[in-house]
Design an enzyme around this catalytic site. Sequence first.
Site, PDB file in Angstrom:
ATOM      1  N   CYS A  35       0.798  -1.221   0.000  1.00  0.00           N
ATOM      2  CA  CYS A  35       0.000   0.000   0.000  1.00  0.00           C
ATOM      3  C   CYS A  35       0.829   1.268   0.000  1.00  0.00           C
ATOM      4  O   CYS A  35       0.310   2.345  -0.252  1.00  0.00           O
ATOM      5  CB  CYS A  35      -0.977   0.010   1.179  1.00  0.00           C
ATOM      6  N   ASP A  37       2.735   2.529   2.634  1.00  0.00           N
ATOM      7  CA  ASP A  37       3.039   3.112   3.939  1.00  0.00           C
ATOM      8  C   ASP A  37       4.522   2.925   4.264  1.00  0.00           C
ATOM      9  O   ASP A  37       5.116   1.911   3.896  1.00  0.00           O
ATOM     10  CB  ASP A  37       2.196   2.449   5.038  1.00  0.00           C
ATOM     11  N   CYS A  60      -1.444   5.400   7.095  1.00  0.00           N
ATOM     12  CA  CYS A  60      -2.827   5.568   7.509  1.00  0.00           C
ATOM     13  C   CYS A  60      -2.982   5.483   9.027  1.00  0.00           C
ATOM     14  O   CYS A  60      -1.998   5.327   9.761  1.00  0.00           O
ATOM     15  CB  CYS A  60      -3.671   4.495   6.848  1.00  0.00           C
ATOM     16  N   CYS A 104      -1.225  -2.904   7.152  1.00  0.00           N
ATOM     17  CA  CYS A 104      -0.582  -1.603   7.419  1.00  0.00           C
ATOM     18  C   CYS A 104       0.144  -1.630   8.764  1.00  0.00           C
ATOM     19  O   CYS A 104       1.088  -0.868   8.994  1.00  0.00           O
ATOM     20  CB  CYS A 104      -1.602  -0.477   7.441  1.00  0.00           C
TER      21      CYS A 104
HETATM   22 ZN   LIG Z   1      -2.113   1.786   5.522  1.00  0.00          ZN
END
Ligand SMILES: [Zn+2]
Lengths: 125, 394
Positions: A35, A37, A60, A104
């Site tokens: 993603c 991150d 996030c 995440c």
């Molecule tokens: Zn994330």
Amino acid sequence: MALYSEKVMDHFRNPRNVGVIEDADAVGEVGNAKCGDIMKMYMKIDDGIITDVKFETFGCGSAIASSSMATELIKGKPLTEAMQLTNKAVTEALDGLPAHKIHCSVLAEEAIKSALEDYENRKKQ
Amino acid sequence: MIYADNAATTKMSDKAIEVMTELLKSTYGNPSSLYEFGQQAKEVLEHAREDIASVIGASPRDITFTSGGSEADNQAIVSAATFGKKRGKTHIISTAFEHHAVLHTLKKLEKEGFEVTLLDVHEDGLVRPSEVESAIREDTCLVTVMYANNEIGTIQPISEIGAICRSHGVLFHTDAVQAVGHLPIDVEKENIDMLSASAHKFHGPKGTGFLYARKGINLTNIIEGGAQERGKRAGTENVPAIATMAEALKESVSRIDQTSARLTEVRDRIIEGIGNIPHSALNGDHAKRLPSNINFCFEGIEGESLLLLLDDKGIQASSGSACTSGSLDPSHVLLAIGRVHDVAHGSLRLSLGEDITDEESDYIVKSVSEVVTYLRSFSPVWRDLESGKTAHIL
Ligand SMILES: [Zn+2]
Ligand SMILES: Cc1ncc(COP(=O)(O)O)c(C=O)c1O
């Protein structure tokens, strides 16, 4: 129902141990290929104990909260114990994460491992 | 609370709620029933069809009621494909930044042997009519290009594309879900053969929409069953919702000039304010965009955290970040206009409501600036950008 637990939102809104340690004994940086991150972890280590730890995160709510929680869980702890910290323990300490947000949070465990690896490498030199 | 996510869905207008409540009580008959009470519902249904048709310059018989924009998109594309296949035409042209209701339908057709060309939408988020023309082949059966993009709000050159399609004898569909009720539309003048719309984007109820298909286009059923909608869409019609959609559409269209002038002014004020944040960039052309749409990328931050902190400040917005998408990729729209992953991760969409005040717009700018600055203060990506370790691209 909210996306995240109260605990996650607390750590997201008031992240513990945010920042940089300029004269860190160990630095670990990991990115989530999936993603995007990114998390960076700084440690002061004295006599096998993590005396201070700070982090920076681009990510996030799940990534920021798990960074914060992970630093809390290893601060003041021996390296051997920090090495054992799993993503599952971080997630549980946060009262859980939505299934699609677990990936995440994996970064926190990886950032700690990366920092400890950096520490070992520095010692060898 | 400042609800700035009107591209996701809108609040029903007071008038719409009033009309729908009344119809739910009074007009619950089945329009297919032969007794007077059923026929009254039928009359309400047909009246709604006339109203909707007249708003977009169509004939009532060319309007088919659906469960919303997704169903209308599915039916339009499948119908054109079915018709094309019978004549040996199995090539479809669309764009890279369509809604998934279109893209996933096209994916399904590809598996059935259709060939799909997705046109580039360039950095400004605009399709070039000349590129549509170059892509048309002997075996092209459909061109489908959205009227206005749902993420970056760019308004496509629809009538030009429609004219090109017509001159080549190719059917032209437009997903106008973000445009209907917000922009003046005339299917005749704009050479549109098929158009999809959805009530919940213009202050009507959710789960209701329509497909316009010009006379002579034979629709393929997506839902089989009873003979409702001239046999092209089975299922007892949701008369209260459909009539309310017509009411909401008339209401929105009646003040389109006024609201777009007002919204454009507020939008530009916010774009100017947010544009002052260093290393930010507006996504999509500034002029050719919906009056309600603002979409920015910020370097060094991630969109979900931005949304959560804005929510704490009472502002509801959306983002194309991978972490907000459910899938692991950032928005296909932002990637289609050439934003790299990192930057697409830090995106923000504000879609304004008509009732936004100047004070609220100032508050939005102030809040976004604060949150971006805060998130950058502990972002390792921002640190590398600021120290020169990596190069700024915005
Ligand atoms: Zn994330
Ligand atoms: C451009 C576009 N097309 C299609 C849809 C789907 O509409 P609905 O939610 O009515 O199925 C939407 C709404 O999300 C949209 O913005």
